[in-house]
Write an enzyme that holds these catalytic residues in place. Sequence first.
Site, mmCIF file in Angstrom:
data_model
loop_
_atom_site.group_PDB
_atom_site.id
_atom_site.type_symbol
_atom_site.label_atom_id
_atom_site.label_comp_id
_atom_site.label_asym_id
_atom_site.label_seq_id
_atom_site.Cartn_x
_atom_site.Cartn_y
_atom_site.Cartn_z
ATOM 1 N N HIS A 133 0.104 1.163 11.847
ATOM 2 C CA HIS A 133 0.436 1.973 10.672
ATOM 3 C C HIS A 133 0.714 3.446 10.982
ATOM 4 O O HIS A 133 0.182 4.344 10.309
ATOM 5 C CB HIS A 133 -0.685 1.854 9.633
ATOM 6 N N HIS A 207 0.793 0.407 0.876
ATOM 7 C CA HIS A 207 -0.322 -0.465 1.263
ATOM 8 C C HIS A 207 -1.313 -0.685 0.115
ATOM 9 O O HIS A 207 -2.524 -0.746 0.339
ATOM 10 C CB HIS A 207 -1.018 0.131 2.484
ATOM 11 N N ASP A 279 -2.785 -12.641 7.209
ATOM 12 C CA ASP A 279 -2.492 -11.264 7.618
ATOM 13 C C ASP A 279 -1.191 -11.350 8.402
ATOM 14 O O ASP A 279 -1.139 -11.081 9.591
ATOM 15 C CB ASP A 279 -3.645 -10.710 8.473
ATOM 16 N N GLU A 341 2.780 -6.042 1.424
ATOM 17 C CA GLU A 341 3.387 -4.844 2.004
ATOM 18 C C GLU A 341 4.827 -5.175 2.391
ATOM 19 O O GLU A 341 5.052 -5.895 3.356
ATOM 20 C CB GLU A 341 2.593 -4.412 3.237
HETATM 21 C C1 GLA Z 1 -2.306 -4.490 7.428
HETATM 22 C C2 GLA Z 1 -2.620 -5.169 8.707
HETATM 23 C C3 GLA Z 1 -4.028 -5.656 8.666
HETATM 24 C C4 GLA Z 1 -4.975 -4.496 8.428
HETATM 25 C C5 GLA Z 1 -4.602 -3.776 7.175
HETATM 26 C C6 GLA Z 1 -5.426 -2.533 6.997
HETATM 27 O O1 GLA Z 1 -2.254 -5.361 6.391
HETATM 28 O O2 GLA Z 1 -1.743 -6.220 9.012
HETATM 29 O O3 GLA Z 1 -4.343 -6.321 9.857
HETATM 30 O O4 GLA Z 1 -4.903 -3.612 9.514
HETATM 31 O O5 GLA Z 1 -3.223 -3.429 7.208
HETATM 32 O O6 GLA Z 1 -6.783 -2.779 7.059
#
Ligand code: GLA
Length: 376
Positions: A133, A207, A279, A341
């Site tokens: 990020h 986010h 994720d 996201e």
């Molecule tokens: C994104 C990433 C996750 C985590 C979140 C923040 O979604 O893919 O693995 O890092 O951000 O906690």
Amino acid sequence: MKRERLILLTAVALAFIGLCSCGNNKAKEMVTTENFGSFEGQEVSLFTLTNKKGDVVKLTNYGAAIVEINVPDRNGDKGNVTFGYETLDGYLEGDAYFGKVVGQFANRVAKGKFTLDGVEYTLALNNGPNSLHGGPTGWHSRAWTAEVLKGTDFPAVKFTYSKPDMEEGYPGNVVAEVVYTWTDDDELIMDYKVTTDRRTVINITNHAYFNLHGTGNGDILDHEALIRASAFTPVDSTLIPTGELRPVEGTPFDFRTPHLIGERIGEAYDQLVLGGGYDHNFVLDNVEQVDAEVYDPSTGRVIQVITDQPGVQLYTGNFLDGTQTGRGGKVYQYRSGFCLETQHYPDSPNQASFPPVILTPEEPFLSSTTYKFGVR
Ligand code: GLA
């Protein structure tokens, strides 16, 4: 007589001036601004956007973040459905990403390295062996400048961040803008524009975490998700894409018809095990207007996500652990929020087969994502 005429004319003129300034302030009245503190000498504000329905979104220029989204359930009872903190200190001390705009490269860059035009760039590692990020002091951790837009049909606020060349290892003096517009149909529109003076890479997202019960009220495993994606990008044990585009057909990643988020999350499927849940980046089909939709059967609330981006990260709050307390004293427990996201695929600078993420001085990056709220 002459004097009476003068008084009358003066009264008419004053009324006219009054009307004019009302007209000019139309949008401004839909946005109120409060002090939220200061960060590195820059003023931080809390902006309250109220639409004609009386539904409210709160934003802050710290991290260009969404702080609150108050929308009705099917009985008309309003509740906040997104994660945020009560104070600026909450943001400074707490989870880095709640509601924030993330850049210069959202999600992971493998081993914090990428090569552009034959030059290798090195980023800070802040997620195991990878950069996440935009790095530890990415755009989410900056005070953006703010402007309440005037003369717009709906309440709108623009945030701008000017990133100096090589900050967090990314080349280019880069200017990022996001305009948030809150329409009378409860659509939160995010329009992005990013420019650079030198070739670089870009991946920008918001986010926000959502819980359609209202934040702090249980987990999101009973929410029903639809994602119009025929493939996803499997990851390795550090959550870096392997480069494969795997069809969702026959996997727990097939959300082309609605499924409860919790229905298959516990299956022993390799990618769910590696991700600790969902994720992952979904490769959007981008063929219908609504790219993703989540529905909470208990409250009737629905969020629709509409984007021009090629991917969306479904993240099911697998790293939440109850240590964060947000607005209204709500505690954010394990899997009590989900994120959608919108993005380019993670690690794209190192993956030649993924859609390109190069930003050039000649062509600005323009993109739009909408979160639309409703009930069913
Ligand atoms: C994104 C990433 C996750 C985590 C979140 C923040 O979604 O893919 O693995 O890092 O951000 O906690």
